[in-house]
Scaffold this motif. Structure first.
Motif, PDB file in Angstrom:
ATOM      1  N   UNK A 211      -4.594  10.473   0.457  1.00  0.00           N
ATOM      2  CA  UNK A 211      -5.964  10.935   0.195  1.00  0.00           C
ATOM      3  C   UNK A 211      -6.217  11.257  -1.280  1.00  0.00           C
ATOM      4  N   UNK A 212      -5.174  11.351  -2.064  1.00  0.00           N
ATOM      5  CA  UNK A 212      -5.343  11.656  -3.485  1.00  0.00           C
ATOM      6  C   UNK A 212      -5.454  10.402  -4.362  1.00  0.00           C
ATOM      7  N   UNK A 213      -5.317   9.225  -3.741  1.00  0.00           N
ATOM      8  CA  UNK A 213      -5.356   7.972  -4.498  1.00  0.00           C
ATOM      9  C   UNK A 213      -6.781   7.444  -4.594  1.00  0.00           C
ATOM     10  N   UNK A 214      -7.217   7.101  -5.783  1.00  0.00           N
ATOM     11  CA  UNK A 214      -8.590   6.622  -5.960  1.00  0.00           C
ATOM     12  C   UNK A 214      -8.675   5.116  -5.704  1.00  0.00           C
ATOM     13  N   UNK A 230      11.726   6.893   1.888  1.00  0.00           N
ATOM     14  CA  UNK A 230      10.298   6.643   2.107  1.00  0.00           C
ATOM     15  C   UNK A 230       9.473   7.318   1.019  1.00  0.00           C
ATOM     16  N   UNK A 231       9.099   6.561  -0.022  1.00  0.00           N
ATOM     17  CA  UNK A 231       8.292   7.110  -1.119  1.00  0.00           C
ATOM     18  C   UNK A 231       6.792   6.936  -0.895  1.00  0.00           C
ATOM     19  N   UNK A 232       6.400   5.801  -0.357  1.00  0.00           N
ATOM     20  CA  UNK A 232       4.984   5.455  -0.273  1.00  0.00           C
ATOM     21  C   UNK A 232       4.428   5.832   1.100  1.00  0.00           C
ATOM     22  N   UNK A 233       3.370   6.632   1.154  1.00  0.00           N
ATOM     23  CA  UNK A 233       2.816   7.041   2.454  1.00  0.00           C
ATOM     24  C   UNK A 233       2.256   5.848   3.230  1.00  0.00           C
ATOM     25  N   UNK A 234       2.508   5.843   4.531  1.00  0.00           N
ATOM     26  CA  UNK A 234       2.079   4.708   5.359  1.00  0.00           C
ATOM     27  C   UNK A 234       0.560   4.559   5.387  1.00  0.00           C
ATOM     28  N   UNK A 235      -0.158   5.672   5.206  1.00  0.00           N
ATOM     29  CA  UNK A 235      -1.621   5.615   5.241  1.00  0.00           C
ATOM     30  C   UNK A 235      -2.185   4.771   4.093  1.00  0.00           C
ATOM     31  N   UNK A 262       5.854  -0.537  10.066  1.00  0.00           N
ATOM     32  CA  UNK A 262       5.803  -1.796  10.800  1.00  0.00           C
ATOM     33  C   UNK A 262       6.422  -1.620  12.187  1.00  0.00           C
ATOM     34  N   UNK A 263       7.571  -0.943  12.230  1.00  0.00           N
ATOM     35  CA  UNK A 263       8.244  -0.704  13.512  1.00  0.00           C
ATOM     36  C   UNK A 263       7.425   0.216  14.416  1.00  0.00           C
ATOM     37  N   UNK A 264       6.679   1.148  13.808  1.00  0.00           N
ATOM     38  CA  UNK A 264       5.835   2.068  14.577  1.00  0.00           C
ATOM     39  C   UNK A 264       4.560   1.401  15.084  1.00  0.00           C
ATOM     40  N   UNK A 265       4.262   0.230  14.534  1.00  0.00           N
ATOM     41  CA  UNK A 265       3.008  -0.427  14.891  1.00  0.00           C
ATOM     42  C   UNK A 265       1.820   0.127  14.130  1.00  0.00           C
ATOM     43  N   UNK A 266       2.088   0.931  13.107  1.00  0.00           N
ATOM     44  CA  UNK A 266       1.008   1.527  12.308  1.00  0.00           C
ATOM     45  C   UNK A 266       0.343   0.465  11.432  1.00  0.00           C
ATOM     46  N   UNK A 267       1.146  -0.497  10.969  1.00  0.00           N
ATOM     47  CA  UNK A 267       0.627  -1.656  10.242  1.00  0.00           C
ATOM     48  C   UNK A 267       1.186  -2.910  10.901  1.00  0.00           C
ATOM     49  N   UNK A 268       0.619  -4.061  10.565  1.00  0.00           N
ATOM     50  CA  UNK A 268       1.172  -5.319  11.058  1.00  0.00           C
ATOM     51  C   UNK A 268       1.598  -6.194   9.883  1.00  0.00           C
TER      52      UNK A 268
END
Length: 322
Positions: A211-214, A230-235, A262-268
């Motif tokens: 949420x802090x990224x423009x 895990x550095x980069x937030x999945x959102x 990817x394994x969680x199905x949060x992204x494809x």
């Protein structure tokens, strides 16, 4: 046989040289013109150490062949020795003879900074003015130099879990590069309104919040290189318009921040657009609009080592003749 120290390399090879070498290396890789076997890891249990061997061969206008040897010996610190010594062996692809050895620790820092620089040059907005650097470890200086090489930044925010370390690093880098460096106490202060964000840590949880990224920002994930890091937030990965890797095989085997969602199905898989080499070769598209969010992830590859090392040796030999 030539043996090059860190200073020898600095005297004959610039960050710009390294950026161009990395572009060439990844272009060949994505064309299938590289042989990069999985690294061999020998566990030296009785000495609490590991020896890693990373060979590679690249077929191009000028072939490149070599192997990087990296040892991980934590007990070396007590002996006054580096805990992760590394050596790059450069071989003549025509004869198989060893033609040189290069300080592998600095080579790794240089080519890793350079591959981020290549991605930043190709994906970030040309008018970027504010940079953000998360992490001030051994990779940090080359990461900073790469950002400053490809973009005319006016300010770089520096964040580290240890604020005193961030302050000392910022002071040193401001003197070295002549650019305003601002140490900050939170990652929010670091990335808010930043045009280019580079995270280079071994964190097992995101180093900033999506949420802090423009809009229009470019993000580099450099540090995480295991499935649990895990550095980069999945959102932000899900929201990004372009997501590009140094090597798809490498990232999908090693980078937790891109494997986990990817394994969680949060992204494809369709949200992962391809490799930097494919972008360089014109096979895929990068940033199309100013307000797009772009992400680059690197876990490193021996292809970067062998091409960069070969060009360093060539530059040194050319300089020695003049």
């Amino acid at each position: 046989m030539i043996n090059l120290t860190k200073q020898d390399v600095k005297d004959c090879f610039t960050m710009r040289d390294a950026i161009e070498a990395d572009k060439e290396a990844l272009a060949h890789y994505s064309k299938g013109q590289a042989i990069v076997p999985l690294r061999t890891n020998i566990d030296i249990a009785t000495r609490h150490g590991q020896a890693l061997f990373m060979p590679g061969y690249v077929e191009g206008e000028k072939d490149a062949l070599g192997i990087k040897i990296v040892s991980v010996y934590p007990d070396n610190v007590q002996k006054g020795l580096p805990s992760v010594p590394a050596t790059m062996i450069v071989m003549n692809p025509e004869t198989g003879m060893v033609s040189g050895m290069i300080d592998g620790t600095y080579l790794t820092q240089l080519r890793t900074g350079a591959v981020q620089g290549a991605a930043t040059e190709l994906l970030s907005r040309p008018d970027a003015k504010i940079g953000a650097l998360i992490g001030t470890g051994g990779q940090a200086e080359c990461q900073l130099e790469a950002m400053l090489t490809v973009r005319d930044l006016e300010e770089v925010r520096i964040f580290d879990l240890d604020f005193s370390r961030a302050s000392a690093f910022a002071e040193e880098m401001a003197l070295k590069f002549g650019v305003r460096m601002v140490p900050v106490e939170t990652s929010e202060a670091c990335v808010t309104d930043a045009d280019i964000i580079t995270s280079v840590t071994t964190s097992k949880r995101p180093t900033f919040e999506a949420r802090h990224i423009k809009r229009g920002a470019h993000i580099n994930g450099v540090g995480a290189y295991t499935k649990d890091m895990c550095e980069i937030p999945k959102e932000i990965i899900k929201d990004a318009d372009v997501v590009i890797f140094d090597t798809t095989d490498g990232v999908m085997q090693e980078a937790g921040d891109f494997i986990q969602p990817l394994e969680e199905g949060f992204v494809n898989e369709n949200q992962y657009n391809g490799e930097l080499g494919q972008l360089i070769n014109g096979e895929i598209k990068g940033r199309q609009l100013e307000d797009e969010i772009t992400i680059f992830k690197t876990v490193g590859s021996a292809v970067l080592d062998v091409v960069t090392a070969s060009k360093i040796l060539e530059a040194y030999q050319k300089k020695s003749k003049n």
